[in-house]
Design an enzyme around this catalytic site. Sequence first.
Site, PDB file in Angstrom:
ATOM      1  N   ASP A  87     -99.507  24.776  25.822  1.00  0.00           N
ATOM      2  CA  ASP A  87     -99.843  24.743  27.243  1.00  0.00           C
ATOM      3  C   ASP A  87     -99.180  23.533  27.900  1.00  0.00           C
ATOM      4  OD1 ASP A  87    -101.971  25.782  29.380  1.00  0.00           O
ATOM      5  OD2 ASP A  87    -101.972  23.585  29.455  1.00  0.00           O
ATOM      6  N   TYR A 127     -96.580  18.009  34.319  1.00  0.00           N
ATOM      7  CA  TYR A 127     -96.681  17.118  33.147  1.00  0.00           C
ATOM      8  C   TYR A 127     -95.340  16.444  32.835  1.00  0.00           C
ATOM      9  CZ  TYR A 127    -100.957  19.899  32.221  1.00  0.00           C
ATOM     10  OH  TYR A 127    -102.161  20.556  32.308  1.00  0.00           O
ATOM     11  N   SER A 129    -105.635  28.681  37.875  1.00  0.00           N
ATOM     12  CA  SER A 129    -106.318  27.577  37.211  1.00  0.00           C
ATOM     13  C   SER A 129    -107.126  26.800  38.245  1.00  0.00           C
ATOM     14  CB  SER A 129    -105.287  26.667  36.531  1.00  0.00           C
ATOM     15  OG  SER A 129    -105.917  25.569  35.914  1.00  0.00           O
ATOM     16  N   ASN A 130    -108.291  26.370  37.865  1.00  0.00           N
ATOM     17  CA  ASN A 130    -109.179  25.602  38.744  1.00  0.00           C
ATOM     18  C   ASN A 130    -109.692  26.426  39.919  1.00  0.00           C
ATOM     19  OD1 ASN A 130    -109.122  22.778  37.571  1.00  0.00           O
ATOM     20  ND2 ASN A 130    -106.921  23.124  37.844  1.00  0.00           N
ATOM     21  N   GLN A 144    -107.786  29.288  34.034  1.00  0.00           N
ATOM     22  CA  GLN A 144    -107.888  28.107  33.160  1.00  0.00           C
ATOM     23  C   GLN A 144    -108.700  27.054  33.920  1.00  0.00           C
ATOM     24  OE1 GLN A 144    -104.910  24.619  31.835  1.00  0.00           O
ATOM     25  NE2 GLN A 144    -104.316  26.560  30.923  1.00  0.00           N
ATOM     26  N   LEU A 171    -112.444  18.857  24.860  1.00  0.00           N
ATOM     27  CA  LEU A 171    -113.050  17.670  24.239  1.00  0.00           C
ATOM     28  C   LEU A 171    -113.410  16.652  25.328  1.00  0.00           C
ATOM     29  CD1 LEU A 171    -110.468  17.386  21.306  1.00  0.00           C
ATOM     30  CD2 LEU A 171    -112.666  18.597  21.319  1.00  0.00           C
ATOM     31  N   SER A 210    -103.722  16.515  21.395  1.00  0.00           N
ATOM     32  CA  SER A 210    -103.706  15.306  20.570  1.00  0.00           C
ATOM     33  C   SER A 210    -102.266  14.941  20.266  1.00  0.00           C
ATOM     34  CB  SER A 210    -104.459  15.552  19.251  1.00  0.00           C
ATOM     35  OG  SER A 210    -104.342  14.400  18.447  1.00  0.00           O
ATOM     36  N   ILE A 233    -104.486  16.805  15.193  1.00  0.00           N
ATOM     37  CA  ILE A 233    -103.877  18.121  15.480  1.00  0.00           C
ATOM     38  C   ILE A 233    -104.267  19.099  14.362  1.00  0.00           C
ATOM     39  CG2 ILE A 233    -101.698  19.380  15.796  1.00  0.00           C
ATOM     40  CD1 ILE A 233    -100.446  16.766  16.873  1.00  0.00           C
ATOM     41  N   ASN A 266    -108.167  19.897  14.364  1.00  0.00           N
ATOM     42  CA  ASN A 266    -108.640  20.700  15.494  1.00  0.00           C
ATOM     43  C   ASN A 266    -108.453  22.200  15.289  1.00  0.00           C
ATOM     44  OD1 ASN A 266    -109.394  18.356  16.748  1.00  0.00           O
ATOM     45  ND2 ASN A 266    -107.684  18.286  18.188  1.00  0.00           N
TER      46      ASN A 266
HETATM   47  N1  LIG Z   1    -105.139  23.287  34.381  1.00  0.00           N
HETATM   48  C1  LIG Z   1    -105.536  22.036  34.568  1.00  0.00           C
HETATM   49  O1  LIG Z   1    -105.765  21.572  35.687  1.00  0.00           O
HETATM   50  C2  LIG Z   1    -105.728  21.158  33.371  1.00  0.00           C
HETATM   51  C3  LIG Z   1    -106.415  19.949  33.498  1.00  0.00           C
HETATM   52  C4  LIG Z   1    -106.627  19.184  32.345  1.00  0.00           C
HETATM   53  C5  LIG Z   1    -106.146  19.630  31.122  1.00  0.00           C
HETATM   54  N2  LIG Z   1    -105.436  20.816  31.036  1.00  0.00           N
HETATM   55  C6  LIG Z   1    -104.920  21.309  29.728  1.00  0.00           C
HETATM   56  O2  LIG Z   1    -105.928  21.187  28.736  1.00  0.00           O
HETATM   57  C7  LIG Z   1    -105.447  20.337  27.699  1.00  0.00           C
HETATM   58  C8  LIG Z   1    -106.579  19.564  27.021  1.00  0.00           C
HETATM   59  O3  LIG Z   1    -107.314  18.794  27.915  1.00  0.00           O
HETATM   60  P1  LIG Z   1    -107.231  17.191  27.917  1.00  0.00           P
HETATM   61  O4  LIG Z   1    -105.829  16.796  27.832  1.00  0.00           O
HETATM   62  O5  LIG Z   1    -108.057  16.756  29.084  1.00  0.00           O
HETATM   63  O6  LIG Z   1    -107.934  16.676  26.621  1.00  0.00           O
HETATM   64  P2  LIG Z   1    -108.922  17.110  25.445  1.00  0.00           P
HETATM   65  O7  LIG Z   1    -108.220  18.036  24.524  1.00  0.00           O
HETATM   66  O8  LIG Z   1    -110.237  17.480  26.014  1.00  0.00           O
HETATM   67  O9  LIG Z   1    -109.062  15.660  24.737  1.00  0.00           O
HETATM   68  C9  LIG Z   1    -107.916  14.960  24.333  1.00  0.00           C
HETATM   69  C10 LIG Z   1    -108.343  13.588  23.841  1.00  0.00           C
HETATM   70  O10 LIG Z   1    -109.148  13.732  22.668  1.00  0.00           O
HETATM   71  C11 LIG Z   1    -108.550  13.021  21.578  1.00  0.00           C
HETATM   72  N3  LIG Z   1    -108.697  13.869  20.386  1.00  0.00           N
HETATM   73  C12 LIG Z   1    -108.185  15.111  20.198  1.00  0.00           C
HETATM   74  N4  LIG Z   1    -108.553  15.603  19.007  1.00  0.00           N
HETATM   75  C13 LIG Z   1    -109.321  14.648  18.411  1.00  0.00           C
HETATM   76  C14 LIG Z   1    -109.973  14.572  17.170  1.00  0.00           C
HETATM   77  N5  LIG Z   1    -109.929  15.581  16.306  1.00  0.00           N
HETATM   78  N6  LIG Z   1    -110.671  13.446  16.871  1.00  0.00           N
HETATM   79  C15 LIG Z   1    -110.710  12.415  17.757  1.00  0.00           C
HETATM   80  N7  LIG Z   1    -110.109  12.424  18.958  1.00  0.00           N
HETATM   81  C16 LIG Z   1    -109.405  13.549  19.289  1.00  0.00           C
HETATM   82  C17 LIG Z   1    -107.101  12.815  21.951  1.00  0.00           C
HETATM   83  O11 LIG Z   1    -106.633  11.605  21.407  1.00  0.00           O
HETATM   84  P3  LIG Z   1    -105.491  11.591  20.246  1.00  0.00           P
HETATM   85  O12 LIG Z   1    -104.226  11.998  20.929  1.00  0.00           O
HETATM   86  O13 LIG Z   1    -105.497  10.171  19.810  1.00  0.00           O
HETATM   87  O14 LIG Z   1    -105.930  12.543  19.195  1.00  0.00           O
HETATM   88  C18 LIG Z   1    -107.183  12.706  23.469  1.00  0.00           C
HETATM   89  O15 LIG Z   1    -107.510  11.383  23.864  1.00  0.00           O
HETATM   90  C19 LIG Z   1    -104.427  19.452  28.429  1.00  0.00           C
HETATM   91  O16 LIG Z   1    -103.619  18.734  27.543  1.00  0.00           O
HETATM   92  C20 LIG Z   1    -103.727  20.476  29.269  1.00  0.00           C
HETATM   93  O17 LIG Z   1    -102.804  21.229  28.503  1.00  0.00           O
HETATM   94  C21 LIG Z   1    -105.261  21.582  32.144  1.00  0.00           C
END
Ligand SMILES: NC(=O)c1ccc[n+]([C@@H]2O[C@H](COP(=O)([O-])OP(=O)(O)OC[C@H]3O[C@@H](n4cnc5c(N)ncnc54)[C@H](OP(=O)(O)O)[C@@H]3O)[C@@H](O)[C@H]2O)c1
Length: 275
Positions: free
Chosen positions: A51, A56, A152-153, A174, A203, A244, A250, A253
Amino acid sequence: MIFMAILTDTYTLANGVAIPKIGFGTWQVQPGQEAYNAVTEALKIGYRHIDTAYAYRNEADVGRAIRDSGIKREDIFVTTKLPAEIKEYDAALDTFNESMANLDIGYVDLYLIHAPWPWGQRGTDHTKGNIAVWSAFEEIYRTGRARTIGISNFAVKDMQAILDHAQVAPMVNQIHWSVGYTEPEITKFAQDHGMLVEAYSPLGTGRLIGNKHIQAVADHYGVSTAQLALRYCIQKGVLPLPRSINPDHIRANQDIDGFTINTEDMRALDELHLR
Ligand SMILES: NC(=O)c1ccc[n+]([C@@H]2O[C@H](COP(=O)([O-])OP(=O)(O)OC[C@H]3O[C@@H](n4cnc5c(N)ncnc54)[C@H](OP(=O)(O)O)[C@@H]3O)[C@@H](O)[C@H]2O)c1
């Protein structure tokens, strides 16, 4: 290497296209080597769904990692998104072409309107612009350059406005979705109208890691809070997009096949209100 089924199991979108049940998120993954390495690692571990988004600034690195992986293009599902600020038909087509050039992988599997409002104006009404952009999405879909299209949103009123004018209904919404933040109204409306709900920030952008309520349930299964939070999404029929840059994370998860959260624990998790 034996891949866990969760990486290759699929949901089926409204037009019959299969989408792997976990996607690899790339928001805030720095353009350049960081994004290239993270996506390369994810593909090596067996993720087949990535994704990204124009916003980004890492589409080119995602594309390069995919091309260099040696994995057949049709075996990887790639999502990108039109910036939330673009609310005009021609600009939407032009920006899609830029994303295609950045990615350089022939086609995208899913193209999303990143948000119904520009980020600086969250909650404002852009119905007319979203309808114009959606007709550009239908055009892109018709030409086969995006195999599926979605949003999305989008809140319920935003989805309704698109559905009132669409020839092709959105196949995905999404949204921010996680244990403790399950957006019941949006989720039900989207699912009732044939959309798959994808969980972004499953997360809580890291905030759920180590949460004591989630940990208490995770302990029943000997898994981490991240693994429990991701398994919860799957058992709710929602598609999580964990992100991650740490190879251990990675790998962990996607290791969520070996346990099932029981009904009582699912109920306890349903009761949580976290942000
Ligand atoms: N459409 C939208 O508006 C929108 C908005 C937000 C996000 N997104 C999508 O959704 C994805 C995920 O959301 P997000 O980026 O907010 O984050 P997330 O997946 O909710 O959390 C990521 C965070 O958790 C940590 N993490 C991941 N796996 C872990 C584990 N097993 N143990 C400990 N820490 C862990 C990562 O650090 P490390 O890197 O150190 O593991 C990072 O700091 C985005 O990357 C994007 O592709 C879309």
